[in-house]
Design an enzyme around this catalytic site. Structure first.
Site, short mmCIF file in Angstrom:
data_model
loop_
_atom_site.label_atom_id
_atom_site.label_comp_id
_atom_site.label_asym_id
_atom_site.label_seq_id
_atom_site.Cartn_x
_atom_site.Cartn_y
_atom_site.Cartn_z
N CYS B 96 4.23 15.62 0.88
CA CYS B 96 4.23 14.81 -0.34
C CYS B 96 3.94 15.67 -1.58
CB CYS B 96 3.28 13.65 -0.20
SG CYS B 96 3.72 12.29 -1.28
N HIS B 220 4.55 10.95 5.44
CA HIS B 220 3.16 10.97 5.90
C HIS B 220 2.97 9.78 6.83
CE1 HIS B 220 2.92 8.52 2.21
NE2 HIS B 220 2.04 7.85 2.87
#
Lengths: 454, 277
Positions: B96, B220
């Site tokens: 991310c 994630h």
């Protein structure tokens, strides 16, 4: 009151009645329909209030609001509130509607409302609150509002009017930064000299100074990001407290109040005691928050004590269902809140079981990665847990979380439907802590209630 | 016999810890120790020296916007060391915000650019909306990892050959959750092609990046618990980087794959659809 609003009120009320007949919970749906009929209705209702007290923040809103309502509401002095955690726009509408007559006039003009951060600026635009309680600002529902910075921005926006009195958690750096530098701010916090908690690896969203971005230093630490903090690079630090709480034993909080009241009030220091049947440190923070707000609103220690005594835990806030086996239902929705519940479980020394009910619908937060930020390892090591259950839409994510915390997968029971939690957990007498995300809570409470009377 | 030690370096955990990186680390630890490898994690806080000569795998997570801006500013001093190590093949998992930081810059909507590490030729531009939701991709497994250059021992690892998951019934998908406003663009191999979700930019159906030892991704959830094949891939790269390429014995991953398949079925992805890619 506009004609359109009166019509909306009628539609909403009829829908609420028909939902009750269908045995469905009507906290948000009637409001949702009504909202489409008249977007202005909430404003029309809010503007009729004489006194508005708002409880906002991330965790502890429902419990604090229920406690404060119990302390404020009396035979001579009626206050309305929104029960059941319905703190978004539609939920507020539903709650206020219950106190409006057929012409759309509120019959009670004082309100203590739990308001979600995102709804807060909107509510404030409609009706200037007299007092706002900020319980804490921690990581919550990342995917709903983006990230924590956004929540802070919404709260700042709602608090722009300097005439609003703020009662803020001084042990939380983020809540404190919202209230600092204003004339009408009051801070509460816990006596930390007795705190034994070590600085954990828990997520600490507030661990950075909002003024200068440096890492905050903690001299004492309570839980999550709560503690005695200071910034080494600027003058931001834990504020002087107006209400200092000390947890005396399982049932009581002693409070030291230090306020120089304006004329007509007593000056200086006042000591008193409040007892309530709550479980867990984080709930004592809620008792303290409600007490501070009630004092600022002019309640006497005796009135506050009576109100706290009369308080009953709202749905899923460590709500106890009689057994055997006894089941304790607790809402979890973010790491800090969940860790607080886990800590309360570790304070309970008897052998117990735990059931996680994890959903990923909008109201739960669709991202379940926060499960990896909660301290399951410490629960495994310290809480005397003899059996594990996982249910809800993300039961397998939770089971995996347990596996990597060292729980033997063979001791985990995966329950496909919430409905069977009662049945699967009825085979032993060890109490069961049922930790549930928001959208599984109502259903579970229903099933557990049914099991209680069986 | 000496035990092989895997040395993980977790970068700036005090700032970049938004998406449960400890979950990724717990998985790596358990899967390394399950194979008799010793496993250490060294946390490097912002400002501390990296000592990359003592690292076999770097982990760089994501943070809130506020924290990420702090990291971007302070990280510039590490640029050269990291570029050298990555060039030599040091494995790096970047998730991310960490993924975005690998690139040249992150362009805000105002046009202002936050400078990244520039380890790869990658740029990210802020979009109007966030790409949020469960995501599944088909893992591009034929990307070769090779180290060499200044190193005495040279070794190669191709996922397709060295994969411990020879069992064809196991998914070649990667599942998780994404939540990002940034749209990322690059010309390297992606981690995979998007089956459901936004991916790098919501347009080109590519997700993540694989280049040398770098594995960058928006996925994630955390990434590794439900994707044990990716965890093993990282462990193998770390071993190869040490000059000790090894097959990893299979572990009991029943629960992991059960959870993985549960997400695929929640996303309505059938087995056929996965194989067609």
């Amino acid at each position: 009151m506009r004609l359109r609003s009166v019509a909306a009120l009628l539609v909403g009320r009829m829908l609420k009645i028909s939902l009750r007949l269908l045995h469905r919970r009507g906290t948000s749906l009637p409001g949702l329909v009504m909202h489409k009929v008249s977007r202005t209705l909430l404003g029309d209702l809010l503007r009729q209030l004489d006194t508005l007290v708002i409880v906002t923040g991330t965790n502890g809103k429902s419990t604090t609001t229920a406690l404060l309502h119990s302390m404020l509401n009396g035979e001579q002095d009626h206050w309305l509130t929104n029960e059941g955690g319905a703190n978004l726009q539609q939920g507020l509408l539903s709650a206020l509607m219950a106190y409006a007559n057929w012409r759309g006039k509120l019959v009670i003009k004082r309100a203590v409302l739990e308001v979600d951060e995102a709804t807060f600026p909107h509510v404030v635009r409609q009706c200037a609150p007299h007092l706002v309680v900020i319980t804490n600002v921690v990581r919550d529902q990342l995917d709903r509002y983006g990230e924590i910075d956004h929540a802070m921005h919404l709260l700042q926006e709602g608090l722009r009017d300097q005439g609003i009195t703020i009662v803020a958690n001084g042990d939380d750096p983020l809540a404190t930064s919202l209230a600092m530098g204003r004339d009408l701010s009051y801070f509460y916090g816990m006596d930390q000299s007795a705190s034994q908690a070590a600085m954990g690896d828990e997520v600490r969203d507030g661990a950075f100074c909002l003024n200068c971005g440096s890492e905050l230093v903690y001299d004492h630490f309570m839980y999550g990001q709560m503690g005695l903090y200071r910034c080494l690079h600027c003058d931001f630090a834990h504020p002087n407290l107006h209400f200092l709480g000390t947890i005396q034993d399982e049932t009581g909080l002693s409070i030291m109040e230090c306020i120089s009241w304006r004329q007509g009030h007593e000056a200086g220091r006042l000591d008193f005691h409040v007892s309530a049947s709550v479980i867990g440190l984080y709930n004592w923070y809620n008792v303290l928050a409600a007490t501070a707000a009630a004092r600022i609103l002019g309640r006497s220690p005796a009135q506050i004590s009576r109100g706290a005594h009369a308080y009953k835990a709202p749905l899923g806030r460590m709500q106890v269902f009689a057994g055997p086996p006894q089941r304790i239902l607790a809402l979890i929705k973010n790491p800090t809140g969940a860790n607080s519940v886990l800590r309360a479980m570790m304070e309970d020394v008897c052998e117990k079981r735990v059931c996680f009910a994890i959903n990923d619908l909008d109201a739960d937060g669709r991202d379940v990665s926060w499960l990896w930020d909660i301290n399951i390892e410490s629960l495994v090591a310290n809480a005397h847990i003899c059996a594990w259950y996982c249910t809800g839409r993300r039961r397998l994510d939770m089971a995996l979380r347990l596996k990597y915390a060292g729980v033997d997968p063979a001791s985990i029971t995966v329950i496909d439907s919430l409905e069977f939690v009662g049945k699967y957990t009825s085979q032993s007498t060890a109490p069961v802590y049922v930790l549930s995300t928001y959208t599984a809570l109502y259903a579970l409470a229903g099933y557990l209630q049914a099991g209680e009377s069986a | 016999m000496m035990t092989t030690e895997l040395r993980i370096v977790h970068l700036f955990p005090e700032l970049l810890n938004l998406y449960a990186d400890q979950g990724n680390i717990a998985v790596l630890r358990s899967r390394a120790e399950g194979r008799g490898l010793s496993f250490t994690v060294r946390q490097v806080k912002l400002g501390q020296p990296l000592h990359l000569e003592n690292a076999d795998l770097l982990i760089l997570g994501g943070g809130s916007d506020r924290e990420q801006a702090v990291v971007a500013r302070e990280m510039q001093r590490y640029k050269e060391d990291m570029a050298q190590a990555v060039d030599a093949g040091l494995p790096l998992l970047a998730v991310c915000g960490g993924y975005q930081l690998l690139g040249k810059y992150y362009e805000l909507q105002s046009g202002e650019r936050i400078e990244g590490l520039g380890l790869v030729d990658l740029v990210t531009r802020a979009g109007n909306t966030r790409l949020i939701g469960n995501i599944a991709i088909h893992w591009k497994q034929d990307v070769e990892y090779s180290i060499g250059g200044g190193f005495a021992s040279s070794s190669r690892l191709t996922n397709a050959h060295a994969s411990g998951n020879r069992d064809e019934s196991l998914p070649h998908t990667v599942v998780g959750f994404e939540n990002h406003a940034g749209r990322t663009y690059h010309d390297y191999d992606p981690l995979g092609s998007v089956l459901k979700g936004g991916g790098n930019n919501g347009q080109d159906q590519r997700e993540g990046l694989q280049y040398k030892g770098i594995l960058g991704t928006y996925i994630h959830g955390p990434l590794l618990p439900k994707n044990p094949h990716i965890a093993d891939h990282l462990l193998k790269m770390a071993l190869a980087y040490q000059g000790m390429p090894a097959e990893l014995p299979a572990l009991n991953d029943q629960l992991e794959w059960h959870a993985h398949r549960h997400i695929l079925s929640m996303l309505g992805i059938s087995k056929g659809e996965v194989n067609d890619v």
